[in-house]
Design a protein around this motif. Structure first.
Motif, PDB file in Angstrom:
ATOM      1  N   ALA A 137       0.813  -1.215   0.000  1.00 40.58           N
ATOM      2  CA  ALA A 137       0.000   0.000   0.000  1.00 40.58           C
ATOM      3  C   ALA A 137       0.846   1.264   0.000  1.00 40.58           C
ATOM      4  CB  ALA A 137      -0.937  -0.001   1.209  1.00 40.58           C
ATOM      5  N   ARG A 138       2.103   1.173   0.465  1.00 42.24           N
ATOM      6  CA  ARG A 138       2.981   2.349   0.515  1.00 42.24           C
ATOM      7  C   ARG A 138       4.098   2.259  -0.529  1.00 42.24           C
ATOM      8  NH1 ARG A 138      -0.407   2.629   4.739  1.00 42.24           N
ATOM      9  NH2 ARG A 138       0.866   2.244   6.535  1.00 42.24           N
ATOM     10  N   GLU A 198      -3.014  -0.603  11.720  1.00 36.65           N
ATOM     11  CA  GLU A 198      -3.152  -1.649  10.706  1.00 36.65           C
ATOM     12  C   GLU A 198      -2.688  -3.013  11.207  1.00 36.65           C
ATOM     13  OE1 GLU A 198      -2.144   0.751   6.666  1.00 36.65           O
ATOM     14  OE2 GLU A 198      -0.573   0.755   8.198  1.00 36.65           O
ATOM     15  N   ASP A 237       0.960   7.758   5.543  1.00 36.83           N
ATOM     16  CA  ASP A 237       1.480   6.491   6.050  1.00 36.83           C
ATOM     17  C   ASP A 237       1.196   6.298   7.536  1.00 36.83           C
ATOM     18  OD1 ASP A 237       3.200   8.660   6.160  1.00 36.83           O
ATOM     19  OD2 ASP A 237       5.028   7.460   6.156  1.00 36.83           O
TER      20      ASP A 237
END
Length: 325
Positions: free
Chosen positions: A16-17, A35, A310
């Motif tokens: 995702a990053r 998360e 983030d």
């Protein structure tokens, strides 16, 4: 979520990053507590991972998690940080257990040069619990770079650590930047960061000593700054006793206001999950009311800054910009 599910979900979480390096940022939070069920975070700096644990795991679980992070992130090394609730005290007596100097997975990376929005920083993954840059303040550092020429471009960066804010102010065109910290070691680290960007870093711009003492000294000299950056720890023991941000921030703001020029700004940061934004604002305003020997200092809240994409769901960091009359 079970431990096995966390391990199996790591590749998707880290993906995702994956776009951040393409934007010039190779030091960032790849997995945040929101998360991972509060169990761990993973920061990436270049090809090194920094795995921080917020709960106790069995040794085999620690190793399995480090292995999974290394493989999923395609890293060269993973360093471990154990962060108990009272790490701020324990770090002084059990440092090597909390922050092992060698990686628990992969090959040693004692120093890594990583980028934040194109700006290089020296990261030391095994050095301590703090590796050289607090990535949650990336938007605040970008704000400083964009606003460094406000007024006459005079910037005071207190609790400077490795001088990330000061460096960004200098890159943004500030005419004067002073970095203040109680540690000579981190100020030297800051000078090394300046050098990575090819900036002149004279010793006179790196002021060693107690921030509160320096604020008083600068005020007596009549020094004025167009931007003052306050980024204190939430808790610390120093020459003046114990500092607790939730109790003492107002007094810090009063001191800072004495060296802030009319129309100047204060970037006030607080890393404390237990203090709400509203409570933080009240602390700052109380300090401003007490400024100038009780005469007060008028100010308006100009901006709120977030922790960045983030850090999804993060509420710990407050970063407020105040403009003083």
């Amino acid at each position: 979520m079970t431990f096995t599910e966390l391990l199996s979900g790591l590749p998707g979480l880290l993906a995702a990053r994956a776009y951040l390096p393409s934007l010039g940022t190779t030091v960032y939070r790849a997995a945040h507590q929101t998360e991972t069920g509060g169990l761990f975070t993973l920061d990436i700096a270049g090809d090194a991972g920094i795995l921080s644990l917020y709960d106790t795991l069995d040794p085999w679980e620690e190793q399995a998690l480090a292995d999974a992070c290394g493989r999923a992130g395609r890293l060269a090394a993973v360093y471990l940080k154990r962060r108990p609730v009272e790490a701020r005290h324990a770090a002084n007596v059990d440092r090597e257990y909390l922050s092992p100097p060698d990686p628990v997975w992969g090959e040693a990376r004692p120093e890594v040069t990583a980028l934040e929005e194109g700006v290089p920083f020296l990261i030391r993954p095994g050095a301590d619990l703090s590796v050289g840059l607090f990535t949650d303040a990336r938007p605040a550092r970008a704000w400083v770079r964009e606003h460094a020429t406000h007024g006459e471009g005079r910037v005071l960066n207190t609790f400077a650590y490795t001088c990330g804010f000061g460096l960004n102010a200098a890159l943004g065109g500030a005419q004067v930047v002073k970095n203040v910290d109680l540690s000579r070691k981190v100020l030297a680290w800051g000078q090394a960061n300046y050098a990575l960007s090819g900036l002149h870093a004279p010793d006179t711009d790196f002021l060693y000593g107690d921030v509160f003492g320096w604020l008083g000294r600068l005020a007596r000299r009549g020094a004025q700054f167009d931007l003052v950056i306050l980024d204190p720890p939430s808790f610390a023991r120093g020459p003046r006793g114990t500092w607790r941000s939730e109790r003492d921030y107002g007094g810090l703001m009063a001191l800072a206001s004495a060296v802030t020029a009319p129309g100047g700004q204060v970037l006030a940061l607080l890393n404390h999950a237990g203090v709400t934004p509203g409570a933080f604002e009240r602390m700052v305003l109380a300090g401003l009311d007490d400024a100038n020997g009780g005469a007060g200092r008028r100010a308006r809240l100009s901006d709120h800054l977030s922790s960045g994409e983030d850090y999804p769901g993060a509420t710990h960091l407050k970063a407020h910009v105040w403009t003083l009359e």
